[in-house]
Design a protein around this motif. Structure first.
Motif, PDB file in Angstrom:
ATOM      1  N   GLY A   1      -3.921  10.178   5.225  1.00  0.00           N
ATOM      2  CA  GLY A   1      -5.086  11.517   6.254  1.00  0.00           C
ATOM      3  C   GLY A   1      -4.857  12.538   5.642  1.00  0.00           C
ATOM      4  O   GLY A   1      -4.829  12.706   4.613  1.00  0.00           O
ATOM      5  N   LEU A   2      -5.487  13.348   6.590  1.00  0.00           N
ATOM      6  CA  LEU A   2      -5.930  14.783   5.768  1.00  0.00           C
ATOM      7  C   LEU A   2      -5.365  15.635   6.739  1.00  0.00           C
ATOM      8  O   LEU A   2      -5.646  16.010   8.229  1.00  0.00           O
ATOM      9  N   ILE A   3      -4.949  16.824   5.929  1.00  0.00           N
ATOM     10  CA  ILE A   3      -5.026  18.569   7.405  1.00  0.00           C
ATOM     11  C   ILE A   3      -5.529  19.504   6.267  1.00  0.00           C
ATOM     12  O   ILE A   3      -5.336  19.076   4.970  1.00  0.00           O
TER      13      ILE A   3
ATOM     14  N   LEU B   1      -2.518   8.944   9.623  1.00  0.00           N
ATOM     15  CA  LEU B   1      -2.174   7.565   8.715  1.00  0.00           C
ATOM     16  C   LEU B   1      -3.659   7.380   8.843  1.00  0.00           C
ATOM     17  O   LEU B   1      -3.237   6.271  10.049  1.00  0.00           O
ATOM     18  N   THR B   2      -4.566   6.917   8.254  1.00  0.00           N
ATOM     19  CA  THR B   2      -5.656   5.263   8.846  1.00  0.00           C
ATOM     20  C   THR B   2      -5.898   4.862   7.564  1.00  0.00           C
ATOM     21  O   THR B   2      -6.094   5.157   6.359  1.00  0.00           O
TER      22      THR B   2
ATOM     23  N   ASP C   1       9.128   2.546   6.609  1.00  0.00           N
ATOM     24  CA  ASP C   1       8.673   1.963   6.103  1.00  0.00           C
ATOM     25  C   ASP C   1       7.768   2.067   5.157  1.00  0.00           C
ATOM     26  O   ASP C   1       6.514   2.216   5.425  1.00  0.00           O
ATOM     27  N   SER C   2       8.121   3.230   4.541  1.00  0.00           N
ATOM     28  CA  SER C   2       6.829   5.160   3.866  1.00  0.00           C
ATOM     29  C   SER C   2       7.722   5.162   2.556  1.00  0.00           C
ATOM     30  O   SER C   2       7.963   5.696   2.173  1.00  0.00           O
ATOM     31  N   ASN C   3       6.954   6.059   2.062  1.00  0.00           N
ATOM     32  CA  ASN C   3       7.319   6.132   0.499  1.00  0.00           C
ATOM     33  C   ASN C   3       6.566   7.764   0.787  1.00  0.00           C
ATOM     34  O   ASN C   3       7.269   8.008  -0.319  1.00  0.00           O
ATOM     35  N   ARG C   4       6.518   7.953   1.546  1.00  0.00           N
ATOM     36  CA  ARG C   4       6.397   9.494   2.206  1.00  0.00           C
ATOM     37  C   ARG C   4       5.663  10.793   1.689  1.00  0.00           C
ATOM     38  O   ARG C   4       6.377  11.076   0.959  1.00  0.00           O
TER      39      ARG C   4
ATOM     40  N   GLY D   1       0.679  -1.648   0.291  1.00  0.00           N
ATOM     41  CA  GLY D   1       0.317  -0.364  -0.217  1.00  0.00           C
ATOM     42  C   GLY D   1       0.928   0.784  -0.157  1.00  0.00           C
ATOM     43  O   GLY D   1       2.140   1.029  -0.121  1.00  0.00           O
ATOM     44  N   ARG D   2       0.026   2.688  -0.120  1.00  0.00           N
ATOM     45  CA  ARG D   2       0.311   3.829   0.300  1.00  0.00           C
ATOM     46  C   ARG D   2       0.651   4.484   1.212  1.00  0.00           C
ATOM     47  O   ARG D   2      -0.620   3.867   1.638  1.00  0.00           O
ATOM     48  N   GLU D   3       0.635   5.745   1.949  1.00  0.00           N
ATOM     49  CA  GLU D   3       1.033   6.134   2.503  1.00  0.00           C
ATOM     50  C   GLU D   3       0.803   8.205   2.325  1.00  0.00           C
ATOM     51  O   GLU D   3       1.785   8.023   1.786  1.00  0.00           O
TER      52      GLU D   3
END
Length: 337
Positions: free
Chosen positions: A134-136, A148-149, A189-192, A86-88
């Motif tokens: 996530g939402l800002i 992040l969820t 471990d995240s593509n950020r 998945g992606r973040e």
């Protein structure tokens, strides 16, 4: 599988009988004050042994339902596997006053920029199966609405509930990027990925866009910037209609610089179709591999015994009122005869 989350609450079931047993030992104490109750107004027939037994049985069932509800009964479904890849992504959405400009078309209807973003972004969120979002929201400053969820429905709901002017009228682009970078600090471990949607230039905040860019580069966060707004808009005035550029305040140079420095890309969304194409390109971002996870759907069942207890507690009162009403009607008929 059925289970009680707080099974130890079932131990409260004998509590009324324990209290009643202890109260018998103090019956020799003279009562100084007697408070009338509903039971004192019951008809004579209700004072019979059968009626008393019925009321006690009803009270027992009500108490049993309340105890069961307090124990939180729930149903656990079969384990469901969550995709291991998945992606973040953090989504940063501009809520400044300029987002009120109605220069967008959605289904043939003229709408403001935020409404268009919501309509297109909603489909983008629903396609993020296995991704963490996530939402800002930002204007005078930036606020984290959702960390992040995997709960895409909650993220979509929070976005739908966002309104222009909720956090001010200006645009703090630097704060939004800085907050997004901060949310990725503990992620290894995240593509950020941070997706920033705005229609203006940085006019507020505690962090400048240049400082935010440096933070993103140091943290390895890829920023994709999207400039929202039409190039041409017809405005009607006293002197007639004329065409203006509603996006003249959009700082494309700054947004392009931030995107390139962080390894991302700047996009221009002049209408809903272009924004959909941008999201289609973002769908191609390489997902990251992660550990396989499983979850078990949980359905709460406490409201069933709670509703039954409420219904049963109303029955004696309803019965008493109907009985008194019938007596009055009967007495009126007898007096009339």
């Amino acid at each position: 599988m059925f289970e009680f989350a707080w099974w130890w609450m079932l131990c409260l079931f004998p509590l009324p009988w324990i209290i009643r047993l202890l109260s018998r030992r103090t019956q020799s104490v003279e009562v100084a004050l007697r408070v009338p109750t509903l039971l004192n107004n019951l008809p004579d027939t209700q004072s019979s042994k059968s009626s008393t037994l019925g009321l006690h049985l009803l009270a027992t069932v009500i108490w049993l339902c309340l105890v069961i509800a307090a124990a939180r009964p729930q149903w656990l479904g079969e384990p469901v596997s969550i995709p291991s890849e998945g992606r973040e992504m953090m989504l940063a959405v501009d809520l400044s006053g300029s987002m009120k400009i109605e220069d967008m078309l959605v289904n043939g209807r003229q709408v403001n920029r935020l409404t268009m973003i919501k309509s297109v972004l909603h489909d983008f969120i629903q396609r993020r199966v296995g991704d963490r979002l996530g939402l800002i929201l930002f204007a005078d400053t930036a606020y984290l609405q959702a960390p992040l969820t995997y709960d895409r429905e909650t993220v979509a709901t929070l976005l739908d509930e966002a309104v222009i002017g909720l956090v001010g009228e200006q645009t703090a682009i630097g704060d939004a990027i800085g907050l997004g970078v901060k949310r990725f600090e503990l992620k290894t471990d995240s593509n950020r990925v941070l997706i920033l949607l705005t229609d203006g230039q940085n006019t507020a905040g505690n962090i400048s866009p240049e400082q935010a860019k440096e933070l993103a580069v140091d943290a390895g966060v890829t920023v994709y910037t999207i400039g929202v707004g039409a190039d041409v808009m017809t405005v009607n005035s006293f002197f007639g209609s004329r065409q203006v550029n509603p996006s003249q305040e959009l700082d494309e140079t700054m947004l392009t610089d931030i995107a390139k420095a962080t390894g991302g890309q700047y996009f221009r969304a002049r209408d809903a179709a272009e924004l959909e194409q941008i999201y289609a390109m973002l769908d191609q971002l390489q997902p990251i591999a992660g550990d396989e996870r499983k979850m078990r759907p949980l359905t709460a069942l406490y409201y069933y015994p709670l509703a039954l207890a409420l219904l049963l507690s109303i029955l004696p009162v309803v019965g008493l009122l109907l009985s008194q009403l019938w007596r009055r009607i009967f007495a009126m008929r007898v007096s009339a005869e």
